[in-house]
Design a protein around this motif. Structure first.
Motif, short mmCIF file in Angstrom:
data_model
loop_
_atom_site.label_atom_id
_atom_site.label_comp_id
_atom_site.label_asym_id
_atom_site.label_seq_id
_atom_site.Cartn_x
_atom_site.Cartn_y
_atom_site.Cartn_z
N VAL A 1 0.83 -1.21 0.00
CA VAL A 1 0.00 0.00 0.00
C VAL A 1 0.86 1.26 0.00
O VAL A 1 2.00 1.25 0.49
CB VAL A 1 -0.94 0.02 1.23
N THR A 2 0.32 2.32 -0.57
CA THR A 2 1.02 3.60 -0.57
C THR A 2 0.63 4.39 0.67
O THR A 2 -0.37 4.10 1.34
CB THR A 2 0.65 4.41 -1.83
N MET A 3 1.41 5.40 0.99
CA MET A 3 1.10 6.24 2.14
C MET A 3 -0.23 6.97 1.94
O MET A 3 -0.98 7.17 2.89
CB MET A 3 2.23 7.24 2.39
N MET B 1 -7.20 4.48 6.58
CA MET B 1 -6.97 4.10 7.98
C MET B 1 -7.13 5.24 8.98
O MET B 1 -7.29 4.99 10.17
CB MET B 1 -5.57 3.50 8.13
N ILE B 2 -7.03 6.47 8.51
CA ILE B 2 -7.01 7.61 9.42
C ILE B 2 -8.39 8.25 9.52
O ILE B 2 -9.06 8.49 8.52
CB ILE B 2 -5.97 8.65 8.96
N TYR C 1 1.41 6.50 13.60
CA TYR C 1 1.19 5.33 12.75
C TYR C 1 1.82 5.53 11.37
O TYR C 1 2.56 4.66 10.87
CB TYR C 1 -0.30 5.07 12.61
N LEU C 2 1.55 6.66 10.74
CA LEU C 2 2.04 6.90 9.38
C LEU C 2 3.57 7.01 9.34
O LEU C 2 4.21 6.49 8.42
CB LEU C 2 1.40 8.17 8.80
N SER C 3 4.15 7.66 10.32
CA SER C 3 5.62 7.79 10.33
C SER C 3 6.29 6.45 10.61
O SER C 3 7.38 6.18 10.12
CB SER C 3 6.07 8.85 11.35
N THR C 4 5.62 5.59 11.40
CA THR C 4 6.17 4.25 11.64
C THR C 4 6.20 3.45 10.35
O THR C 4 7.23 2.83 10.01
CB THR C 4 5.31 3.51 12.69
N VAL C 5 5.10 3.46 9.63
CA VAL C 5 5.04 2.70 8.37
C VAL C 5 6.04 3.24 7.37
O VAL C 5 6.79 2.48 6.73
CB VAL C 5 3.61 2.74 7.78
N GLU C 6 6.06 4.57 7.21
CA GLU C 6 6.91 5.17 6.19
C GLU C 6 8.40 5.07 6.53
O GLU C 6 9.22 4.66 5.70
CB GLU C 6 6.53 6.63 5.98
#
Length: 426
Positions: A226-228, A235-236, A308-313
């Motif tokens: 998945v992309t950001m 999800m947000i 969450y987003l910074s963890t994934v990215e």
């Protein structure tokens, strides 16, 4: 606004299911029906009881449930929870055994912020309180934190760990479980450069994704697929009007729970069907194995969207920790600067979340650390949960970690100044 409506819609659905369960239980348990020999009524009551409990637990914060502890003197001592450091997104708490001498080992247990409360480590805490002074990072539910408190991403998380380590001093032994392993490693390296005297004595990393690409799993594959933009769009959501964090962007706990359960839907479905049958036969109890597990598993918390987003990215997609390119507050952290903190990794051979190879990668990053201060262990037959809370932890891993701490303890250094502890309810 649509995100707030979506958040409230999920809460409404959860609330409705809880009400349906309570209604079914009340109706099927009506005294007049007891004269009717129909097994469907007992089954309906059992379904209602299990359903009500299931959906009620999704918004309940579990208790630590560590009220007393039997010490070497054979007496039961009260355990009180002191808040040592209080911050908007998480506190540093201490499990103080009243009337017991201060233990020589000071342990900072870094709990994951991955959808569950720190109470997920309850059994880990119990096993360590026996002969350690245990401190835990107690992260807060993002839905309860006002927008005025600001953001909280992985850099802020790392700086929280830096502050907690500074507070406890260099005689501390740090244990990071799962998600915080790479960030705890980065926090230790940050201290090695910025404040060497505050470095902990040892660092044990348990089942964490230091290098997610070392051994791909379903979790890492999802991060690649998945992309950001897709994650942010799907999800947000914004916290609804019911909570103090109204308007804050979060990755909702209920959405996380649906993802957790979808990974093993067949197993969870069977577990709930079996529990309904047990309740209908009168074979279940309030604290049986099913309820003990799911009371904790179903209790989820919201994460801030930026965390969450910074963890994934940055951890999974860009591999900043694995490449030693992580930046905290404008400072590029060099993990190779860790030269005096013993580092041990623990992995489970059957771990399907952080597979063997992801955590041990930390040792290769510690280029400035002598081999004599490095250690690793792979527990045969152990899954993700077992390496920090199951039989494998109690019987095999915990003794190894305690021995590692003993072998790398520093002489007690002058303690940092502390504010008067604030007492929290146990």
């Amino acid at each position: 606004m649509r995100y707030m409506m979506s958040y409230d819609l999920m809460e409404t659905t959860r609330n409705m299911n809880q009400w349906l369960g309570a209604t079914a239980l009340s109706m099927a348990s009506y005294p007049a029906f007891s004269a009717i020999p129909n097994p469907a009524l007992s089954w309906l009551a059992a379904w209602g009881e299990v359903t009500e409990r299931t959906f009620q637990r999704m918004v309940a914060r579990p208790d630590w449930g560590i009220g007393t502890f039997t010490c070497e003197d054979g007496k039961d001592h009260t355990v009180e929870i002191d808040t040592v450091v209080e911050k908007p997104f998480g506190d540093l708490i201490h499990f103080r055994v009243v009337g017991r001498e201060v233990q020589p080992r000071k342990v900072l247990l870094v709990a994951p912020m991955s959808g569950h409360y720190a109470t997920l480590l309850r059994s880990t805490v119990k096993s360590l309180v026996e002969n350690c002074e245990v401190y835990v990072t107690d992260w807060h539910n993002a839905r309860d934190i006002p927008v005025s408190a600001g953001k909280f991403d992985i850099e802020d998380y790392t700086l929280y760990l830096v502050d907690f380590m500074r507070e406890l001093g260099p005689e501390t032994h740090v244990i990071a479980v799962c998600q915080p392993a790479p960030l705890t490693l980065a926090a230790t390296a940050y201290l090695a450069e910025q404040d060497p005297d505050a470095q902990p004595s040892s660092l044990t990393l348990i089942g964490g994704p230091v290098d997610p690409d070392a051994t791909p799993t379903e979790v890492t594959d999802f991060g690649r697929r998945v992309t950001m933009g897709q994650l942010e769009e799907t999800m947000i959501q914004r916290v609804g009007f019911k909570y103090a964090g109204v308007g804050r962007k979060v990755y909702p706990g209920l959405l996380q729970l649906s993802s957790f359960m979808s990974m093993n839907m067949d197993r969870h479905s069977k577990a709930f069907m079996d529990q309904i049958l047990k309740v209908s036969r009168g074979e279940a109890s309030d604290h049986d194995a099913h309820n003990r597990f799911y009371d904790e598993y179903l209790a989820v918390m919201d994460m801030t969207a930026e965390f969450y987003l910074s963890t994934v990215e940055r951890i999974f997609k860009n591999g900043e920790i694995a490449k030693n390119e992580f930046i905290v507050d404008g400072h590029k952290v060099d993990i190779g600067k860790i030269t005096d903190v013993a580092v041990k990794t623990v992995e489970g051979a059957n771990d399907d979340i952080s597979a063997p190879g992801q955590c041990i990668a930390a040792l290769d990053l510690c280029t400035g650390l002598p081999e004599s201060k490095k250690a690793s262990h792979v527990e045969p037959g152990a899954g993700h949960y077992g390496i920090f809370a199951g039989r494998s932890w109690r019987n095999n891993i915990r003794p190894l970690v305690i021995d590692f701490m003993n072998a790398n303890s520093r002489a007690s250094a002058p303690k940092s100044k502390r504010t008067k502890p604030k007492i929290a309810a146990v």
